[in-house]
Motif scaffolding. Structure first.
Motif, mmCIF file in Angstrom:
data_model
loop_
_atom_site.group_PDB
_atom_site.id
_atom_site.type_symbol
_atom_site.label_atom_id
_atom_site.label_comp_id
_atom_site.label_asym_id
_atom_site.label_seq_id
_atom_site.Cartn_x
_atom_site.Cartn_y
_atom_site.Cartn_z
ATOM 1 N N UNK A 1 1.008 -1.395 0.131
ATOM 2 C CA UNK A 1 0.334 -0.085 0.193
ATOM 3 C C UNK A 1 1.064 1.521 0.064
ATOM 4 N N UNK A 2 1.564 1.051 0.699
ATOM 5 C CA UNK A 2 2.992 2.163 0.397
ATOM 6 C C UNK A 2 3.427 2.274 -0.383
ATOM 7 N N UNK A 3 3.908 1.230 -1.190
ATOM 8 C CA UNK A 3 4.633 1.944 -2.989
ATOM 9 C C UNK A 3 3.544 1.953 -3.103
ATOM 10 N N UNK A 4 2.146 1.669 -3.342
ATOM 11 C CA UNK A 4 1.135 2.607 -4.018
ATOM 12 C C UNK A 4 1.456 3.425 -4.241
ATOM 13 N N UNK A 5 0.800 3.694 -3.015
ATOM 14 C CA UNK A 5 1.090 5.623 -2.447
ATOM 15 C C UNK A 5 1.946 6.569 -3.379
ATOM 16 N N UNK A 6 2.886 6.216 -3.237
ATOM 17 C CA UNK A 6 4.916 6.537 -4.019
ATOM 18 C C UNK A 6 4.504 6.700 -4.966
ATOM 19 N N UNK A 7 4.184 5.443 -5.859
ATOM 20 C CA UNK A 7 4.338 4.956 -7.073
ATOM 21 C C UNK A 7 2.848 6.081 -8.161
ATOM 22 N N UNK A 8 1.594 6.643 -7.308
ATOM 23 C CA UNK A 8 1.113 7.976 -7.537
ATOM 24 C C UNK A 8 1.596 8.993 -8.804
ATOM 25 N N UNK A 9 2.528 9.474 -7.564
ATOM 26 C CA UNK A 9 3.327 10.084 -7.813
ATOM 27 C C UNK A 9 3.806 10.853 -9.098
ATOM 28 N N UNK A 10 3.679 9.728 -9.988
ATOM 29 C CA UNK A 10 3.564 9.402 -11.744
ATOM 30 C C UNK A 10 3.047 9.779 -12.142
ATOM 31 N N UNK A 11 2.315 9.411 -11.480
ATOM 32 C CA UNK A 11 0.608 9.544 -13.040
ATOM 33 C C UNK A 11 0.026 8.779 -12.920
ATOM 34 N N UNK A 12 -1.137 8.245 -14.004
ATOM 35 C CA UNK A 12 -1.304 6.892 -13.929
ATOM 36 C C UNK A 12 -2.338 6.555 -12.604
ATOM 37 N N UNK A 13 -3.535 5.646 -12.758
ATOM 38 C CA UNK A 13 -3.756 4.580 -11.626
ATOM 39 C C UNK A 13 -3.353 3.458 -10.936
ATOM 40 N N UNK A 14 -2.394 3.231 -9.792
ATOM 41 C CA UNK A 14 -2.201 2.494 -9.019
ATOM 42 C C UNK A 14 -3.285 1.759 -8.600
ATOM 43 N N UNK A 15 -3.389 0.380 -8.320
ATOM 44 C CA UNK A 15 -4.213 -0.411 -7.636
ATOM 45 C C UNK A 15 -3.512 -0.943 -7.166
ATOM 46 N N UNK A 16 -3.414 -1.601 -5.645
ATOM 47 C CA UNK A 16 -2.535 -2.598 -5.276
ATOM 48 C C UNK A 16 -3.651 -4.225 -4.248
ATOM 49 N N UNK A 17 -2.837 -4.772 -4.362
ATOM 50 C CA UNK A 17 -3.943 -6.255 -4.308
ATOM 51 C C UNK A 17 -2.286 -6.751 -3.050
ATOM 52 N N UNK A 18 -2.947 -7.350 -1.423
ATOM 53 C CA UNK A 18 -1.950 -7.774 -0.651
ATOM 54 C C UNK A 18 -2.477 -9.121 -1.379
ATOM 55 N N UNK A 19 -1.724 -10.537 -1.679
ATOM 56 C CA UNK A 19 -2.431 -11.527 -1.800
ATOM 57 C C UNK A 19 -0.811 -12.573 -1.828
ATOM 58 N N UNK A 20 -1.080 -14.086 -1.475
ATOM 59 C CA UNK A 20 -0.065 -14.949 -1.464
ATOM 60 C C UNK A 20 0.082 -15.282 -2.397
ATOM 61 N N UNK A 21 1.132 -15.070 -3.600
ATOM 62 C CA UNK A 21 1.330 -15.647 -4.902
ATOM 63 C C UNK A 21 2.254 -17.184 -4.921
ATOM 64 N N UNK A 22 2.239 -17.772 -3.731
ATOM 65 C CA UNK A 22 2.402 -19.059 -2.771
ATOM 66 C C UNK A 22 1.085 -19.746 -3.606
ATOM 67 N N UNK A 23 0.102 -19.705 -3.652
ATOM 68 C CA UNK A 23 -1.274 -20.256 -3.721
ATOM 69 C C UNK A 23 -1.801 -19.623 -4.857
ATOM 70 N N UNK A 24 -3.056 -20.630 -5.223
ATOM 71 C CA UNK A 24 -3.710 -20.992 -6.883
ATOM 72 C C UNK A 24 -4.475 -19.279 -5.930
ATOM 73 N N UNK A 25 -5.072 -19.053 -4.827
ATOM 74 C CA UNK A 25 -6.446 -18.732 -4.688
ATOM 75 C C UNK A 25 -5.995 -17.065 -4.229
ATOM 76 N N UNK A 26 -4.063 -16.858 -4.133
ATOM 77 C CA UNK A 26 -4.171 -15.549 -4.128
ATOM 78 C C UNK A 26 -3.651 -15.190 -5.672
ATOM 79 N N UNK A 27 -3.530 -16.057 -6.631
ATOM 80 C CA UNK A 27 -3.253 -15.815 -7.897
ATOM 81 C C UNK A 27 -4.208 -15.309 -8.330
ATOM 82 N N UNK A 28 -5.251 -16.426 -7.921
ATOM 83 C CA UNK A 28 -6.952 -15.735 -8.754
ATOM 84 C C UNK A 28 -7.252 -14.579 -8.305
ATOM 85 N N UNK A 29 -7.100 -14.122 -6.965
ATOM 86 C CA UNK A 29 -7.448 -12.840 -6.083
ATOM 87 C C UNK A 29 -6.369 -11.707 -6.958
ATOM 88 N N UNK A 30 -5.509 -11.796 -7.406
ATOM 89 C CA UNK A 30 -4.908 -10.774 -8.609
ATOM 90 C C UNK A 30 -5.405 -10.578 -9.884
#
Length: 262
Positions: free
Chosen positions: A43-72
């Protein structure tokens, strides 16, 4: 997430290090962002990246799981991904038999299973649309047996090999596949992998911003692979002609616990 004329880049492992810098490169070059990590810092990374313009959406997900990847994947809200930068990864130091199997499984599921599953889902969408860019963060570690880092190096060997194969399969399409192969980089990787007391953990490392820019530029040019830094280029070239047993012994000198102590 609002769809507009800007292309969308999906960047995994984007809270810090190379992934954050890759996301920054995308934002600075006209991409909207969907960034992912398994920790609240995203979330902090997203806030900083928004300074460069465009939309920035952040997702906290465990990419070691099928469910986490599906969430993304679902977080796109149906918006097509123009560039997938599959950067999420975990390391693990110490001798294989001394490691906890839960930790071993987490590295494999993050670096290999989750990455491949996300690539499969997004790659199919790109094939349907007839275009797209894919950047996979491999490593020069994939060129050598990883004594005292065996699982990590083996996972990167998989990704390096997989990248070249996928690129060949898509060679007749407008989808490019680039493999970024950095060496040791100044991130929190070595702390998380419990390798701060190793020679490689205490050695001078590459700048993650430089590594990311090199990878991003290669992706935008549609190049197949890029090794960052002259030292890493030399090391990877030597590895291709050196017997595996010798490489394994060389790696032990860099990665064995306690080798970084004076």
């Amino acid at each position: 997430m609002q769809s507009d004329t800007r292309p969308l880049a999906l960047v995994t492992g984007a809270s810090t290090g190379i992934g954050f810098e890759l996301a920054k490169c995308c934002a600075q070059n006209g991409f909207d962002l969907l960034i992912v990590a398994d920790e609240p810092q995203i979330e902090a990374a997203a806030q900083e990246l928004r300074q460069h313009g465009g939309t920035v959406d952040a997702v906290q997900a465990d990419l070691s799981t099928i469910e986490g990847v599906d969430k993304v994947y679902d977080a796109r809200l149906g918006r097509p991904v123009d560039a997938l930068l599959a950067n999420a990864g975990r390391g693990l130091g110490n001798a294989f038999l001394d490691q906890d199997f839960h930790d071993i499984r987490h590295v494999i599921d993050t670096n290999v299973t989750g990455t491949v599953y996300l690539l499969h889902k997004v790659g199919r969408d790109m094939r349907t649309r007839g275009r797209g860019r894919i950047l996979i963060t491999g490593s020069i570690a994939g060129f050598m047996p990883g004594t005292f880092q065996a699982i990590y190096n083996a996972s990167k060997a998989f990704l390096d090999s997989f990248s070249f194969a996928l690129r060949a399969e898509l060679s007749e399409t407008e989808i490019t596949v680039t493999c970024l192969m950095p060496g040791a980089t100044e991130t929190d990787f070595f702390e998380r992998a419990d390798m701060l007391d190793t020679k490689i953990g205490q050695s001078k490392k590459d700048d993650p911003a430089m590594v990311a820019k090199t990878g991003f530029d290669a992706m935008m040019k549609g190049e197949g692979d890029v090794v960052t830094g002259w030292h890493n280029k030399l090391q990877s070239a030597i590895a291709t002609v050196t017997p595996s047993g010798m490489l394994a012994r060389m790696h032990a000198k860099m990665a064995a616990p306690g080798t970084g102590q004076s």
